[in-house]
Write a protein that holds these residues in place. Structure first.
Motif, PDB file in Angstrom:
ATOM      1  N   UNK A  87       0.856  -1.184   0.000  1.00 42.13           N
ATOM      2  CA  UNK A  87       0.000   0.000   0.000  1.00 42.13           C
ATOM      3  C   UNK A  87       0.894   1.237   0.000  1.00 42.13           C
ATOM      4  N   UNK A  88       0.716   2.086  -1.012  1.00 39.71           N
ATOM      5  CA  UNK A  88       1.580   3.248  -1.191  1.00 39.71           C
ATOM      6  C   UNK A  88       0.889   4.533  -0.762  1.00 39.71           C
ATOM      7  N   UNK A  89       1.602   5.314   0.053  1.00 38.44           N
ATOM      8  CA  UNK A  89       1.214   6.668   0.427  1.00 38.44           C
ATOM      9  C   UNK A  89       2.331   7.615  -0.002  1.00 38.44           C
ATOM     10  N   UNK A  90       2.001   8.882  -0.083  1.00 37.44           N
ATOM     11  CA  UNK A  90       3.063   9.878  -0.204  1.00 37.44           C
ATOM     12  C   UNK A  90       3.657  10.125   1.177  1.00 37.44           C
ATOM     13  N   UNK A  91       4.964  10.183   1.236  1.00 38.75           N
ATOM     14  CA  UNK A  91       5.634  10.492   2.496  1.00 38.75           C
ATOM     15  C   UNK A  91       5.390  11.954   2.853  1.00 38.75           C
ATOM     16  N   UNK A  92       5.087  12.221   4.125  1.00 36.46           N
ATOM     17  CA  UNK A  92       4.832  13.593   4.546  1.00 36.46           C
ATOM     18  C   UNK A  92       5.029  13.710   6.055  1.00 36.46           C
ATOM     19  N   UNK A  93       5.015  14.935   6.539  1.00 32.15           N
ATOM     20  CA  UNK A  93       5.129  15.199   7.971  1.00 32.15           C
ATOM     21  C   UNK A  93       3.871  14.729   8.680  1.00 32.15           C
ATOM     22  N   UNK A  94       4.039  14.112   9.851  1.00 29.48           N
ATOM     23  CA  UNK A  94       2.868  13.677  10.611  1.00 29.48           C
ATOM     24  C   UNK A  94       2.120  14.892  11.137  1.00 29.48           C
ATOM     25  N   UNK A  95       0.814  14.900  10.914  1.00 31.37           N
ATOM     26  CA  UNK A  95      -0.006  16.035  11.315  1.00 31.37           C
ATOM     27  C   UNK A  95      -1.450  15.600  11.453  1.00 31.37           C
ATOM     28  N   UNK A  96      -2.279  16.487  11.978  1.00 30.49           N
ATOM     29  CA  UNK A  96      -3.720  16.268  11.998  1.00 30.49           C
ATOM     30  C   UNK A  96      -4.343  17.078  10.873  1.00 30.49           C
ATOM     31  N   UNK A  97      -5.463  16.588  10.366  1.00 28.51           N
ATOM     32  CA  UNK A  97      -6.151  17.238   9.249  1.00 28.51           C
ATOM     33  C   UNK A  97      -7.557  17.605   9.683  1.00 28.51           C
ATOM     34  N   UNK A  98      -7.984  18.827   9.359  1.00 25.12           N
ATOM     35  CA  UNK A  98      -9.304  19.269   9.801  1.00 25.12           C
ATOM     36  C   UNK A  98      -9.998  20.125   8.751  1.00 25.12           C
ATOM     37  N   UNK A  99     -11.318  20.164   8.889  1.00 22.69           N
ATOM     38  CA  UNK A  99     -12.180  21.054   8.111  1.00 22.69           C
ATOM     39  C   UNK A  99     -12.706  22.102   9.080  1.00 22.69           C
ATOM     40  N   UNK A 100     -12.614  23.383   8.701  1.00 23.14           N
ATOM     41  CA  UNK A 100     -13.112  24.453   9.556  1.00 23.14           C
ATOM     42  C   UNK A 100     -13.911  25.447   8.720  1.00 23.14           C
ATOM     43  N   UNK A 101     -15.102  25.778   9.221  1.00 25.58           N
ATOM     44  CA  UNK A 101     -15.921  26.798   8.559  1.00 25.58           C
ATOM     45  C   UNK A 101     -16.968  27.324   9.536  1.00 25.58           C
ATOM     46  N   UNK A 102     -17.082  28.636   9.631  1.00 26.54           N
ATOM     47  CA  UNK A 102     -18.111  29.294  10.433  1.00 26.54           C
ATOM     48  C   UNK A 102     -18.146  28.786  11.876  1.00 26.54           C
ATOM     49  N   UNK A 103     -16.975  28.611  12.455  1.00 20.89           N
ATOM     50  CA  UNK A 103     -16.886  28.174  13.836  1.00 20.89           C
ATOM     51  C   UNK A 103     -16.999  26.682  14.050  1.00 20.89           C
ATOM     52  N   UNK A 104     -17.272  25.950  12.995  1.00 17.28           N
ATOM     53  CA  UNK A 104     -17.377  24.488  13.072  1.00 17.28           C
ATOM     54  C   UNK A 104     -16.047  23.868  12.674  1.00 17.28           C
ATOM     55  N   UNK A 218     -16.153  21.530  -5.295  1.00 23.16           N
ATOM     56  CA  UNK A 218     -17.192  21.816  -4.318  1.00 23.16           C
ATOM     57  C   UNK A 218     -16.670  22.861  -3.337  1.00 23.16           C
ATOM     58  N   UNK A 219     -17.568  23.659  -2.806  1.00 23.80           N
ATOM     59  CA  UNK A 219     -17.199  24.634  -1.784  1.00 23.80           C
ATOM     60  C   UNK A 219     -17.443  24.044  -0.407  1.00 23.80           C
ATOM     61  N   UNK A 220     -18.677  24.218   0.090  1.00 23.71           N
ATOM     62  CA  UNK A 220     -19.094  23.593   1.343  1.00 23.71           C
ATOM     63  C   UNK A 220     -19.880  22.333   1.002  1.00 23.71           C
ATOM     64  N   UNK A 221     -19.338  21.159   1.277  1.00 22.43           N
ATOM     65  CA  UNK A 221     -19.986  19.907   0.850  1.00 22.43           C
ATOM     66  C   UNK A 221     -21.414  19.759   1.341  1.00 22.43           C
ATOM     67  N   UNK A 222     -21.693  20.194   2.586  1.00 20.64           N
ATOM     68  CA  UNK A 222     -23.030  20.029   3.145  1.00 20.64           C
ATOM     69  C   UNK A 222     -24.083  20.719   2.294  1.00 20.64           C
ATOM     70  N   UNK A 223     -23.704  21.831   1.677  1.00 17.67           N
ATOM     71  CA  UNK A 223     -24.650  22.608   0.872  1.00 17.67           C
ATOM     72  C   UNK A 223     -24.442  22.396  -0.627  1.00 17.67           C
TER      73      UNK A 223
END
Length: 281
Positions: A87-104, A218-223
């Motif tokens: 299973x191949x991934x791109x090597x990268x720095x370990x980090x957390x990933x998040x979605x942020x919009x309008x305080x959410x 897409x912009x905001x997926x929910x909408x």
């Protein structure tokens, strides 16, 4: 090449037996190889594979486009069913990933515990690599064009606060068959035009039989909003027309509104690729 959509946000109208989720996974059969490209966010792609006559245990290699959960968290279920594929991934720095919009804010990143499961099965790529004959993982992507406007909601956090995601975890898959290239974009967070540009730079004067994957328009997926304006999307379509591309197959993060705008520009060269669809390229 025989290409099958194992999971997408939508499905074929006559395949109500197939699961859907906000995720992406393709099965690719080409040049004597079976390839899994992305693995959705659950075991749904594996369940669908059975219904579509595809055996996960026969897959020779798996490639994960980037470290968002809707493309990679299903890997743990793949490993349960397949004992041989790297299973191949791109090597990268370990980090957390998040979605942020309008305080959410929500976590959209990989379940890091899956990388501890049978860790010898994972390979991490940091340069353009031909992993099998004529199957290329590309990590250095063009920056000639603007990245998707929808990226503005996506962030990383390596312990020093949230920063805009630069997508150094994203890769491009290019398969070179005798009669041309097939380019797989994943979500194209780096920009679908940049990905096409990269393929052309690496394989000049080579026909592109197809570009396949999400284009992140897409912009905001929910909408189901679009990232940018209608004119922005039309301009991307007009640029696509200038490249030597036969067909484009898309879905997932392109978004239905953006898809319809692109369709108005690209016509029959653009097709939607829902769960359960199979094409010969």
């Amino acid at each position: 090449m025989i290409l099958t959509a194992l999971i997408d946000n939508t499905r074929l109208d006559d395949r109500t037996d197939l699961a859907v989720e906000r995720g992406l996974s393709f099965h690719i059969k080409t040049m004597g190889q079976e390839i899994l490209f992305d693995a959705g966010s659950s075991k749904a792609f594996c369940d669908n594979a059975i219904l579509l006559g595809i055996k996960m245990e026969d897959v020779d290699v798996a490639i994960i486009s980037h470290r968002h959960h809707d493309h990679c968290n299903g890997v743990t279920h793949f490993l349960d069913r397949n004992s041989k594929a790297q299973v191949y991934f791109r090597e990268c720095t370990e980090t957390d990933y998040s979605f942020k919009a309008f305080g959410f804010k929500s976590n959209v990143g990989i379940d890091k515990t899956l990388l501890d499961k049978d860790s010898g099965r994972f390979s991490f790529i940091n340069k353009t690599t031909e992993i099998r004959p004529n199957i290329f993982i590309i990590t250095s992507l063009s920056r000639k064009h603007e990245q998707p406007k929808g990226n503005k909601y996506l962030f990383t956090d390596s312990g020093d606060g949230c920063k805009p995601d630069t997508f150094d975890h994203e890769l491009l898959l290019v398969i070179k068959e005798d009669d041309g290239l097939i380019v797989f974009t994943g979500c194209a967070h780096s920009g679908v035009l940049n990905m096409i540009e990269t393929a052309i730079e690496l394989f000049p004067n080579t026909r592109i039989k197809a570009v396949v994957g999400g284009f992140h328009l897409v912009g905001l997926p929910l909408f189901n909003s679009i990232g940018g304006t209608k004119r922005d999307i039309e301009a991307i379509g007009e640029s696509m027309l200038t490249y030597p591309i036969d067909k484009l197959y898309t879905g997932h993060c392109t978004g239905m509104k953006a898809y319809e705008i692109l369709k108005g520009v690209l016509g029959d060269s653009l097709e939607y690729f829902p769960t359960g669809r199979r094409v010969i390229i």
